[in-house]
Design a protein around this motif. Structure first.
Motif, short mmCIF file in Angstrom:
data_model
loop_
_atom_site.label_atom_id
_atom_site.label_comp_id
_atom_site.label_asym_id
_atom_site.label_seq_id
_atom_site.Cartn_x
_atom_site.Cartn_y
_atom_site.Cartn_z
N ASN A 172 0.81 -1.13 -0.09
CA ASN A 172 -0.11 0.11 -0.15
C ASN A 172 1.00 1.34 0.02
O ASN A 172 1.93 1.42 0.70
CB ASN A 172 -0.94 0.04 1.23
N GLN A 173 0.45 2.35 -0.73
CA GLN A 173 1.29 3.40 -0.91
C GLN A 173 0.48 4.80 -0.90
O GLN A 173 -0.73 4.60 -1.38
CB GLN A 173 2.06 3.44 -2.01
N VAL B 254 -3.43 10.74 -1.86
CA VAL B 254 -3.80 9.58 -2.93
C VAL B 254 -3.31 8.30 -2.30
O VAL B 254 -2.20 7.97 -2.32
CB VAL B 254 -3.39 9.85 -4.37
N LEU C 111 -3.03 4.25 -2.75
CA LEU C 111 -2.91 3.33 -4.00
C LEU C 111 -2.84 1.82 -3.26
O LEU C 111 -1.92 1.61 -2.23
CB LEU C 111 -1.64 3.51 -4.61
N ARG C 112 -3.75 0.98 -3.31
CA ARG C 112 -3.56 -0.57 -3.00
C ARG C 112 -3.80 -1.42 -4.07
O ARG C 112 -4.06 -1.40 -5.03
CB ARG C 112 -4.84 -0.61 -2.11
N THR D 53 -6.55 -2.52 -6.68
CA THR D 53 -7.80 -1.58 -6.60
C THR D 53 -7.59 -0.36 -7.39
O THR D 53 -6.12 0.20 -7.53
CB THR D 53 -8.12 -1.23 -5.10
N PRO E 230 -7.18 3.92 -7.54
CA PRO E 230 -6.69 5.05 -6.64
C PRO E 230 -7.77 5.79 -5.60
O PRO E 230 -8.95 5.91 -6.33
CB PRO E 230 -5.90 5.95 -7.52
N ARG F 1 -8.87 8.97 -3.39
CA ARG F 1 -8.36 10.43 -3.25
C ARG F 1 -9.20 10.99 -2.20
O ARG F 1 -10.39 10.80 -2.06
CB ARG F 1 -8.59 11.28 -4.13
N HIS G 22 1.06 11.47 -9.02
CA HIS G 22 0.22 11.12 -7.66
C HIS G 22 0.33 12.29 -6.82
O HIS G 22 -0.32 12.78 -5.84
CB HIS G 22 0.25 9.89 -7.10
N GLU H 161 -2.96 11.06 -16.59
CA GLU H 161 -3.06 9.93 -15.69
C GLU H 161 -3.87 9.01 -16.53
O GLU H 161 -4.82 9.26 -17.28
CB GLU H 161 -4.04 10.41 -14.21
N VAL I 265 -4.83 4.74 -15.44
CA VAL I 265 -5.02 3.85 -14.41
C VAL I 265 -5.62 2.55 -14.78
O VAL I 265 -6.74 2.83 -15.60
CB VAL I 265 -6.01 4.44 -13.10
N ALA J 71 -7.00 -1.23 -13.16
CA ALA J 71 -7.13 -2.17 -11.97
C ALA J 71 -8.17 -3.23 -12.23
O ALA J 71 -9.23 -2.98 -12.87
CB ALA J 71 -7.25 -1.17 -10.63
#
Length: 250
Positions: A2-3, A29, A31-32, A35, A37, A39, A121, A168, A170, A172
């Motif tokens: 996780n971040q 933000v 991030l997992r 999943t 993102p 916010r 991010h 951006e 993304v 997921a």
């Protein structure tokens, strides 16, 4: 892993008593793996910008899954020294201890590292913080269109959602609950709509006919629980000025 990418914004204000105070905003933000993102942002009263920056880290710990490691990215060296190493300015000691206590209580192994604001991010977190400080709601790109592609096969427990907006991209995998009252294709659509920034127009490709029909008229759902979930998603989108347009079906 996780971040979280975090940032803060702060503006000095003088009160009627002559004391200097400030209003700040924080944004993050999250991030997992697997999943989309997330916010998050908020406004606060803070004595200085560093205090607002540490609040962003605290909120990242609160938003992250309990019992899992979390790496927080920040461009603030005082935060890294205080929270990451325990050797920051004395004025930040109490705030840093609050972050560590929250991480301990939630079983989050916390790591704080530097990231330049030029990272994608980080720029998003910066915009979130500025908009929160100004009280203008969630950060976004008003009037900008985002392209969304939904790839979902019948009876499969997950769907692939890809989003592209200026600056951006993304992609997921979204887990689907096959036992839910909400059809899987509609679950995938709700996950896609949940990615929208305030004021954004979503051009959604390959949403199923069922998902499109339920989005346009939630009362068509057979079960009350599904109707309630769909109505809630529609209200949230409307309140944030999000527009949804469909192009083709899956």
């Amino acid at each position: 892993m996780n971040q979280a990418f975090v940032d803060a914004s702060w503006q000095e204000q003088s009160g009627p008593d002559g004391l200097v105070r400030g209003v700040g905003g924080w944004g993050l933000v999250l991030l997992r793996p697997g999943t989309l993102p997330a916010r998050v942002q908020g406004q606060l009263l803070a004595p200085d910008n560093n205090a607002a920056e540490i609040r962003a880290v605290l909120e990242a710990v609160r938003a992250a899954p309990a019992g899992e490691p979390l790496t927080v990215h920040t461009d603030n060296q005082a935060v890294i020294a205080s929270v990451g190493r325990g050797r920051g300015p004395a004025l930040l000691d109490d705030d840093a201890r609050e972050v560590q206590a929250e991480a301990l209580a939630r079983g989050v192994t916390l790591r704080v590292v530097y990231a330049p604001r030029t990272r994608r991010h980080m720029r998003s977190a910066h915009d979130l913080a500025n908009d929160a400080r100004r009280g203008t709601g969630a950060a976004g790109l008003p009037g900008v269109q985002a392209d969304v592609l939904i790839e979902q096969r019948p009876a499969q427990p997950e769907a692939r959602v890809s989003l592209r907006r200026p600056g951006e991209r993304v992609t997921a995998l979204v887990p689907l609950d096959l036992s839910s009252d909400v059809p899987p294709s509609a679950q995938a659509l709700l996950a896609a709509v949940g990615l929208a920034l305030p004021g954004e127009a979503l051009l959604i490709r390959r949403a199923s006919r069922v998902a499109q029909a339920l989005w346009q008229r939630p009362e068509r759902a057979l079960r009350p629980a599904a109707q309630a979930q769909l109505h809630h998603a529609r209200r949230a989108a409307d309140e944030n000025g999000v527009q949804v347009e469909f192009l083709g079906t899956g």
